[in-house]
Design a protein around this motif. Structure first.
Motif, PDB file in Angstrom:
ATOM      1  N   LEU A 190      33.560  24.587  82.534  1.00 53.58           N
ATOM      2  CA  LEU A 190      32.219  24.917  83.025  1.00 53.58           C
ATOM      3  C   LEU A 190      31.354  23.664  83.095  1.00 53.58           C
ATOM      4  CD1 LEU A 190      30.056  27.018  83.841  1.00 53.58           C
ATOM      5  CD2 LEU A 190      29.518  27.218  81.401  1.00 53.58           C
ATOM      6  N   PHE A 191      31.399  22.835  82.046  1.00 53.41           N
ATOM      7  CA  PHE A 191      30.567  21.634  82.019  1.00 53.41           C
ATOM      8  C   PHE A 191      31.130  20.516  82.893  1.00 53.41           C
ATOM      9  CE2 PHE A 191      28.823  23.835  78.366  1.00 53.41           C
ATOM     10  CZ  PHE A 191      27.467  23.618  78.554  1.00 53.41           C
ATOM     11  N   GLU A 192      32.374  20.620  83.324  1.00 58.55           N
ATOM     12  CA  GLU A 192      32.896  19.690  84.333  1.00 58.55           C
ATOM     13  C   GLU A 192      32.379  20.065  85.720  1.00 58.55           C
ATOM     14  OE1 GLU A 192      37.137  19.856  83.899  1.00 58.55           O
ATOM     15  OE2 GLU A 192      37.157  18.344  82.323  1.00 58.55           O
ATOM     16  N   CYS A 193      32.128  21.361  85.925  1.00 55.36           N
ATOM     17  CA  CYS A 193      31.639  21.838  87.219  1.00 55.36           C
ATOM     18  C   CYS A 193      30.125  21.716  87.360  1.00 55.36           C
ATOM     19  CB  CYS A 193      32.038  23.299  87.429  1.00 55.36           C
ATOM     20  SG  CYS A 193      33.808  23.555  87.583  1.00 55.36           S
ATOM     21  N   LEU A 194      29.395  21.914  86.273  1.00 56.79           N
ATOM     22  CA  LEU A 194      27.928  21.916  86.314  1.00 56.79           C
ATOM     23  C   LEU A 194      27.382  21.012  85.224  1.00 56.79           C
ATOM     24  CD1 LEU A 194      27.370  25.774  86.616  1.00 56.79           C
ATOM     25  CD2 LEU A 194      27.154  24.098  88.457  1.00 56.79           C
ATOM     26  N   ASP A 195      26.233  20.387  85.495  1.00 57.56           N
ATOM     27  CA  ASP A 195      25.606  19.575  84.455  1.00 57.56           C
ATOM     28  C   ASP A 195      24.870  20.487  83.471  1.00 57.56           C
ATOM     29  OD1 ASP A 195      23.385  20.329  85.886  1.00 57.56           O
ATOM     30  OD2 ASP A 195      22.853  18.314  86.530  1.00 57.56           O
ATOM     31  N   VAL A 196      24.431  19.914  82.380  1.00 52.36           N
ATOM     32  CA  VAL A 196      23.832  20.690  81.296  1.00 52.36           C
ATOM     33  C   VAL A 196      22.595  21.444  81.768  1.00 52.36           C
ATOM     34  CG1 VAL A 196      22.724  20.526  79.033  1.00 52.36           C
ATOM     35  CG2 VAL A 196      24.754  19.171  79.521  1.00 52.36           C
ATOM     36  N   SER A 197      21.740  20.797  82.546  1.00 51.42           N
ATOM     37  CA  SER A 197      20.515  21.470  82.990  1.00 51.42           C
ATOM     38  C   SER A 197      20.841  22.661  83.889  1.00 51.42           C
ATOM     39  CB  SER A 197      19.582  20.492  83.696  1.00 51.42           C
ATOM     40  OG  SER A 197      20.192  19.945  84.834  1.00 51.42           O
ATOM     41  N   SER A 198      21.878  22.562  84.700  1.00 54.28           N
ATOM     42  CA  SER A 198      22.277  23.683  85.554  1.00 54.28           C
ATOM     43  C   SER A 198      22.813  24.844  84.724  1.00 54.28           C
ATOM     44  CB  SER A 198      23.339  23.247  86.562  1.00 54.28           C
ATOM     45  OG  SER A 198      22.821  22.294  87.451  1.00 54.28           O
ATOM     46  N   VAL A 199      23.566  24.531  83.681  1.00 53.66           N
ATOM     47  CA  VAL A 199      24.094  25.582  82.800  1.00 53.66           C
ATOM     48  C   VAL A 199      22.941  26.281  82.084  1.00 53.66           C
ATOM     49  CG1 VAL A 199      25.510  26.045  80.757  1.00 53.66           C
ATOM     50  CG2 VAL A 199      26.349  24.501  82.527  1.00 53.66           C
ATOM     51  N   ILE A 200      21.937  25.527  81.663  1.00 55.44           N
ATOM     52  CA  ILE A 200      20.783  26.125  80.987  1.00 55.44           C
ATOM     53  C   ILE A 200      20.018  27.029  81.949  1.00 55.44           C
ATOM     54  CG2 ILE A 200      18.543  25.622  79.930  1.00 55.44           C
ATOM     55  CD1 ILE A 200      19.908  23.144  78.668  1.00 55.44           C
ATOM     56  N   VAL A 201      19.849  26.598  83.183  1.00 58.66           N
ATOM     57  CA  VAL A 201      19.173  27.424  84.185  1.00 58.66           C
ATOM     58  C   VAL A 201      19.974  28.707  84.429  1.00 58.66           C
ATOM     59  CG1 VAL A 201      18.552  27.560  86.627  1.00 58.66           C
ATOM     60  CG2 VAL A 201      17.914  25.552  85.291  1.00 58.66           C
ATOM     61  N   LEU A 202      21.288  28.579  84.558  1.00 57.06           N
ATOM     62  CA  LEU A 202      22.137  29.763  84.744  1.00 57.06           C
ATOM     63  C   LEU A 202      22.038  30.714  83.557  1.00 57.06           C
ATOM     64  CD1 LEU A 202      25.554  28.797  86.328  1.00 57.06           C
ATOM     65  CD2 LEU A 202      23.976  30.567  87.031  1.00 57.06           C
ATOM     66  N   TRP A 203      22.038  30.161  82.363  1.00 56.09           N
ATOM     67  CA  TRP A 203      21.890  30.961  81.148  1.00 56.09           C
ATOM     68  C   TRP A 203      20.581  31.744  81.196  1.00 56.09           C
ATOM     69  CZ3 TRP A 203      18.257  30.066  77.143  1.00 56.09           C
ATOM     70  CH2 TRP A 203      18.475  30.796  75.975  1.00 56.09           C
ATOM     71  N   ALA A 204      19.503  31.080  81.586  1.00 56.82           N
ATOM     72  CA  ALA A 204      18.198  31.744  81.681  1.00 56.82           C
ATOM     73  C   ALA A 204      18.207  32.818  82.768  1.00 56.82           C
ATOM     74  CB  ALA A 204      17.105  30.713  81.955  1.00 56.82           C
ATOM     75  N   LEU A 205      18.860  32.539  83.891  1.00 59.52           N
ATOM     76  CA  LEU A 205      18.953  33.529  84.969  1.00 59.52           C
ATOM     77  C   LEU A 205      19.705  34.778  84.506  1.00 59.52           C
ATOM     78  CD1 LEU A 205      19.713  31.126  87.931  1.00 59.52           C
ATOM     79  CD2 LEU A 205      17.712  32.617  87.755  1.00 59.52           C
ATOM     80  N   LEU A 206      20.782  34.585  83.756  1.00 64.84           N
ATOM     81  CA  LEU A 206      21.534  35.727  83.254  1.00 64.84           C
ATOM     82  C   LEU A 206      20.727  36.513  82.228  1.00 64.84           C
ATOM     83  CD1 LEU A 206      25.093  34.162  82.987  1.00 64.84           C
ATOM     84  CD2 LEU A 206      24.305  35.851  84.648  1.00 64.84           C
ATOM     85  N   LEU A 207      20.001  35.816  81.368  1.00 67.89           N
ATOM     86  CA  LEU A 207      19.154  36.513  80.399  1.00 67.89           C
ATOM     87  C   LEU A 207      18.045  37.291  81.095  1.00 67.89           C
ATOM     88  CD1 LEU A 207      18.794  33.977  77.449  1.00 67.89           C
ATOM     89  CD2 LEU A 207      20.055  36.125  77.469  1.00 67.89           C
ATOM     90  N   ALA A 208      17.609  36.797  82.256  1.00 71.58           N
ATOM     91  CA  ALA A 208      16.580  37.491  83.038  1.00 71.58           C
ATOM     92  C   ALA A 208      17.191  38.552  83.953  1.00 71.58           C
ATOM     93  CB  ALA A 208      15.781  36.483  83.863  1.00 71.58           C
ATOM     94  N   GLU A 209      18.493  38.775  83.820  1.00 73.61           N
ATOM     95  CA  GLU A 209      19.223  39.812  84.555  1.00 73.61           C
ATOM     96  C   GLU A 209      19.104  39.651  86.071  1.00 73.61           C
ATOM     97  OE1 GLU A 209      17.619  43.379  82.734  1.00 73.61           O
ATOM     98  OE2 GLU A 209      19.195  43.307  81.209  1.00 73.61           O
ATOM     99  N   GLN A 210      19.418  38.461  86.546  1.00 71.72           N
ATOM    100  CA  GLN A 210      19.420  38.182  87.976  1.00 71.72           C
ATOM    101  C   GLN A 210      20.808  38.436  88.559  1.00 71.72           C
ATOM    102  OE1 GLN A 210      16.660  37.331  89.782  1.00 71.72           O
ATOM    103  NE2 GLN A 210      15.560  37.670  87.864  1.00 71.72           N
ATOM    104  N   LYS A 211      20.877  38.462  89.874  1.00 75.75           N
ATOM    105  CA  LYS A 211      22.158  38.595  90.578  1.00 75.75           C
ATOM    106  C   LYS A 211      22.724  37.190  90.757  1.00 75.75           C
ATOM    107  CE  LYS A 211      20.479  42.502  93.262  1.00 75.75           C
ATOM    108  NZ  LYS A 211      20.236  43.008  94.617  1.00 75.75           N
TER     109      LYS A 211
END
Length: 160
Positions: free
Chosen positions: A39-60
């Protein structure tokens, strides 16, 4: 089913199936960190954090990649990062072409899609504007500006 932290053997014909429920406070299973590494080879740390926040906010969230094993590992890693929470919505690590209509669902989802099926979805206009598209090959996240504004992460506080 057994209690948390318990195990039950269920006889099924001439074999016995082991059903194990991990303790409620145990970290999620990972493959010795290899799935997180991918996962971290595909995305940088800030992108993973944004994705984490999007999932916690129940986005598609729609993960896209050329290789299907990348989709599965990324989806599993993102679900594991939600600990102690768990993803309770639609979860399809690799979306088959026969289920493309699920992209129109009015519910949160975490779906992985390969290049070929994504091309079919885009050609048919089946990817709504409110879907966050994560390209794991190009290391990019594309989403509606309203969705991006809704995700507010705390900033580091500086003290004098």
């Amino acid at each position: 089913l057994p209690d948390y932290g318990g195990r039950v053997d269920v006889p099924l014909g001439n074999v016995s199936i082991h059903v194990v429920i991990p303790p409620a406070n145990e970290l999620p299973h990972t493959m010795a960190g290899r799935d997180f590494l991918l996962l971290f080879e595909c995305l940088d740390v800030s992108s993973v954090i944004v994705l984490w926040a999007l999932l916690l906010a129940e986005q598609k969230v729609l993960l896209q990649a050329r290789q299907t094993h990348v989709l599965t590992m990324a989806a599993e890693s993102l679900c594991a990062l939600l600990f102690p929470f768990s993803w309770q919505h639609v979860y399809i690590p690799i979306l088959p072409a026969s289920l493309l209509d699920i992209l129109q669902a009015p519910v949160p989802f975490l779906i992985g899609i390969d290049e070929e099926v994504l091309g079919m979805a885009e050609q048919g206009g089946l990817v709504p504007d409110d879907v966050v598209q994560v390209d794991l090959d190009a290391s990019s996240i594309v989403c509606d500006p309203d969705v991006a504004r809704a995700i507010r992460l705390p900033q580091k506080q500086y003290h004098k």
